[in-house]
Every structure is written in structure tokens, then in C-alpha cells.
Write a protein that holds these residues in place. Structure first.
Motif: not given
Length: 430
Positions: A17-27, A233-243
Motif C-alpha cells: 500500500l505504501a508503494t501505491m501511496l508514494v506513486a500517488r504523491g503521498f510522502r 484502491l489507492a490508485v484513485g487517491l491524489v496526494g499533495p506531493h506528486p513526483g
């Protein structure tokens, strides 16, 4: 300050899950157990937690007794709330690994009660790894779950593919389903279906067969205090730090590394078979462990250290199963089960090898990963470069003998990764 808090029922699931969240821009930081959150109510003793956007708590609760799994999950929830998290995600395996009693249903019920929430979704789909749900039936690539290798899992054999039928005996709440046609109608339609008073108090299994479906589900559930599902399910989330969310490697090319493979899954067996002709290797024999545990472990760690001296460019492989016949057929009466014995041995190897200089470890198997991380006394994992869907390198500070060292650690679910992962994963550490 983190706002998204997740609870994963095993260690590889947490990094998945953490890998997916990082890819979505979450530290994202993985906290190893509830204790890693409880040092300070504000997280100030662990700046990485306070600076994160998302924190995932790694538990070893998938096959624990129900009461223990619920207790650990509630402790994790309390720690995440103290850090400032306001949305929560209960992460379980995309093959819905569970026993007839739990622990997916009981933990979900307990989390909902603690949050004062009356409903949530159940979304085990993770199309990137071949897990999809259609008409409530869970597929593993082209096979129904109960016709896949998961039918023969040694701890959680899955004998039904209908997610609602698997869940109903585990929960005191009603279980409902929403089909793909509703998901494909868009976020508003799906949200209205979830808000239907007829679903009050329900756990709702939602179909999803590709990432677009998961994005719709994530959008429609944005106001729910709790969602449950696989990492997809994290595919659809958008974090504050993309890239810019990825942690940097702690090791350097040429630092000593090792592969520790405790999984008996078909995917890991194929990965072992591929590596046998390419990496120095030694099989861990449960029978030898029963005869002389300490000597067997010492022999394995000595073999790895010899390899580092004579062939430093190739990380040695210690594995348990290359073929089904390698699985110990029968545990002697009153003896420690083979799976627990192997986990303990590989954890001991990991601690000894890190103390001897290992700075890169790739571990295969959820239960093995939990045992290794515990033996290394790691408290947090900063998620770095991806290796495969659901698998990434992480940096951690370990202190197996009380002397802290920083290293790179990859925890791989037995079912994840390409055939060449044991030989190619190291190329991502740059």
C-alpha cells in the motif's frame, strides 16, 4: 502532519500500500506495529511520522486470533488518530486471505464502531497484479480465486470466490454488493448507491476490473471515514506531493546484499527457479533446523559471508522452497510447525547478516517479512524506488544487536513480482 492513516494486516501488505501511496504523491512512512506510534502522542520522537502525508501501520495480524487482531488494529487506529489522521484505510490482501472467522470482518466491524461510522466498502481488486472482482467474484488473473493456487494456501486456503459469501460469516453487519454497471455509471451514481438507506450499516463489496473503476470508487468514497481493500484502491487517491514523495536509497552499489525467500507460493517458486542459475544459493532445510537450529543458521550466514568475499557483485539467495516437494510433509508430534521454524531461522539470519555488514535485503513472504523486520528492530520504513507492482525498496534504521545501521529493505508478498525480481531488483537502488 499525516491526514491519511492505514492499517495493514501484514508487513508486505503495508509496503504494498505504501508503494501505491508514494506513486500517488503521498510522502509515506510505514510504522512497524502500534508501538512505533505510541512513543509520543504528537509523533515528535519520530520526525518522519510528523512530516509524512500518510502513515501505514504494519501489523502481523492476518492469521492471529480474532481478539488479538482486533486489539492490535484498534491500538493502531488510536495511534493514527493521535498523529492527526482523519481518514482511514484498512488494507488486506488482494486475494482476501482470511479464515472462516476472520480477520477481515471482525477488524472492519471494530474500526467502524471506534470511528462511529455506519458503513464502508470492500474492494480487494488490484488489476495491476491480476486481482479483479466481477459480479462479486474474485479472480486471480484468469482463474476464480477458488481455482487459483490460493485454494492450497497452507494458512488461509481460499475455497470460494464470492467475496460476500466469504465475508458474511465474519461480520455482524449486513453484506451487500454493487455491480460493475453501477461503477461504470460514474462517481455520482455509485455514491448514491452507497448512500441508499437500504445499505445502512452494511459492508458493500464493489466490483472493479481496471484502474478506472478503482478511481471511480475512490472518488465516490471520499467522505467515508473508513475504506477497506487491497492496495489497488489507492490508485484513485491524489496526494499533495506528486513526483517528490520517494525516499532516497541508504546503500550504495557494491554494498553487501542478500535475498531471503521464505514463501512457498507458486510465484516465489518460479522466482527461486530463475535465480538458481544466476545467484549463489543455499536451501534452508527444516529437517536440519530441527536437528541443530543454531548450527544450521550459522552455516547459512557463513555461506553468505563467503559469497560476499568471493563474488561481491551477486547477492546470495537463501530459500526454503523451489518445488512443492520441498515443503516439509509432516511436523513431528509436539514440534514447532515448519513455517514458524523457517520464519525464525530467516529472521535470525537477517539479524546476523546485518550485523556482519548487509545493507541491502530483499525478503519474500508476508510472514517471513514480519519476522525479519521484528528481528531487525526496525520501527519505521521510508518508501523508496518501486521494483514491481506492490513491491518497493524502503530505507530503515535497524538495530538487531543494539548498534543502529541504515539499510535498504524490500518486503515482497509471496505472490508478487516478476520471475526475475531476485536478480533485477538491485538495479532500482541508484
Amino acid at each position: 502532519m499525516p491526514t491519511l492513516g492505514a492499517i495493514a494486516d501484514d508487513f508486505t501488505g503495508a509496503t504494498d500500500l505504501a508503494t501505491m501511496l508514494v506513486a500517488r504523491g503521498f510522502r509515506t512512512v510505514v510504522a512497524v506495529g502500534p508501538d512505533a506510534l505510541e512513543t509520543s502522542p504528537s509523533g515528535t520522537d519520530h520526525p518522519a511520522l510528523a512530516d509524512a502525508d500518510a502513515v501505514v501501520v504494519a501489523l502481523k495480524s492476518r492469521t492471529a486470533p480474532v481478539e488479538e487482531a482486533v486489539g492490535l488494529s484498534l491500538r493502531a487506529l488510536g495511534g493514527l488518530r493521535a498523529l492527526g489522521c482523519t481518514r482511514f484505510y484498512f488494507k488486506y490482501c488482494s486475494t482476501f486471505d482470511s479464515t472462516p472467522r476472520g480477520n477481515i470482518g471482525p477488524v472492519t466491524d471494530a474500526l467502524l464502531d471506534a470511528l462511529g461510522a455506519d458503513r464502508t466498502v470492500v474492494v480487494p481488486s488490484f488489476p495491476a497484479t491480476g486481482r479483479t472482482v466481477y459480479r462479486g467474484r474474485l479472480f486471480v488473473h484468469d482463474d476464480l480465486l477458488d481455482e487459483s493456487p490460493m485454494r492450497h494456501h497452507p494458512l488461509t486456503p481460499m475455497r470460494d470466490s464470492r467475496v460476500d459469501r466469504l465475508l458474511e460469516p465474519q461480520t455482524g453487519r449486513p453484506v451487500s454488493r454493487i455491480g460493475l454497471e453501477t461503477v461504470r455509471a460514474g462517481e455520482d451514481t455509485l455514491r448514491a448507491a452507497l448512500d441508499d438507506p437500504a445499505r445502512a450499516g452494511a459492508l458493500t463489496v464493489v466490483d472493479a476490473v481496471d484502474d478506472r473503476d478503482l478511481a471511480v470508487i475512490a472518488g465516490a468514497t471520499g467522505e467515508l471515514p473508513l475504506v477497506t481493500g487491497a492496495a489497488g484502491l489507492a490508485v484513485g487517491l491524489v496526494g499533495p506531493h506528486p513526483g517528490e514523495a520517494r525516499a532516497r536509497p541508504a546503500s550504495r552499489p557494491g554494498d553487501p546484499g542478500v535475498v531471503l525467500a521464505g514463501s512457498a507460493s507458486a510465484a516465489t517458486r518460479a522466482q527461486v527457479a530463475h535465480a538458481l542459475g544466476r545467484l549463489p544459493h543455499r536451501r534452508l532445510d527444516p529437517a536440519a533446523l530441527r536437528t541443530d537450529f543454531d548450527a544450521t543458521v550459522t552455516g547459512l550466514t557463513g555461506f553468505v559471508r563467503d559469497c560476499w568475499r568471493t563474488d561481491p557483485g551477486r547477492p546470495p539467495l537463501i530459500y526454503t522452497v523451489a518445488a512443492p516437494e520441498d515443503v516439509e510433509a509432516r511436523t513431528p508430534d509436539g514440534a514447532e510447525p515448519a513455517a514458524a521454524l523457517v520464519e525464525r531461522a530467516l529472521a535470525r539470519c537477517a539479524a546476523a547478516l546485518v550485523d556482519a555488514g548487509a545493507r541491502r535485503l530483499l525478503v519474500a513472504g508476508g510472514e517471513t517479512s514480519g519476522a525479519v523486520v521484528t528481528a531487525l528492530r526496525a520501527r519505521t520504513l521510508g518508501i523508496g524506488a518501486p521494483i514491481a507492482p506492490g513491491v518497493a525498496w524502503a530505507t530503515t534504521e535497524a538495530s538487531p544487536t543494539g548498534r543502529p545501521v541504515t539499510l535498504d529493505l524490500a518486503l515482497k508478498s509471496g505472490n508478487f513480482g516478476g520471475t526475475d525480481i531476485f536478480t533485477q531488483a538491485w538495479e532500482q537502488l541508484v
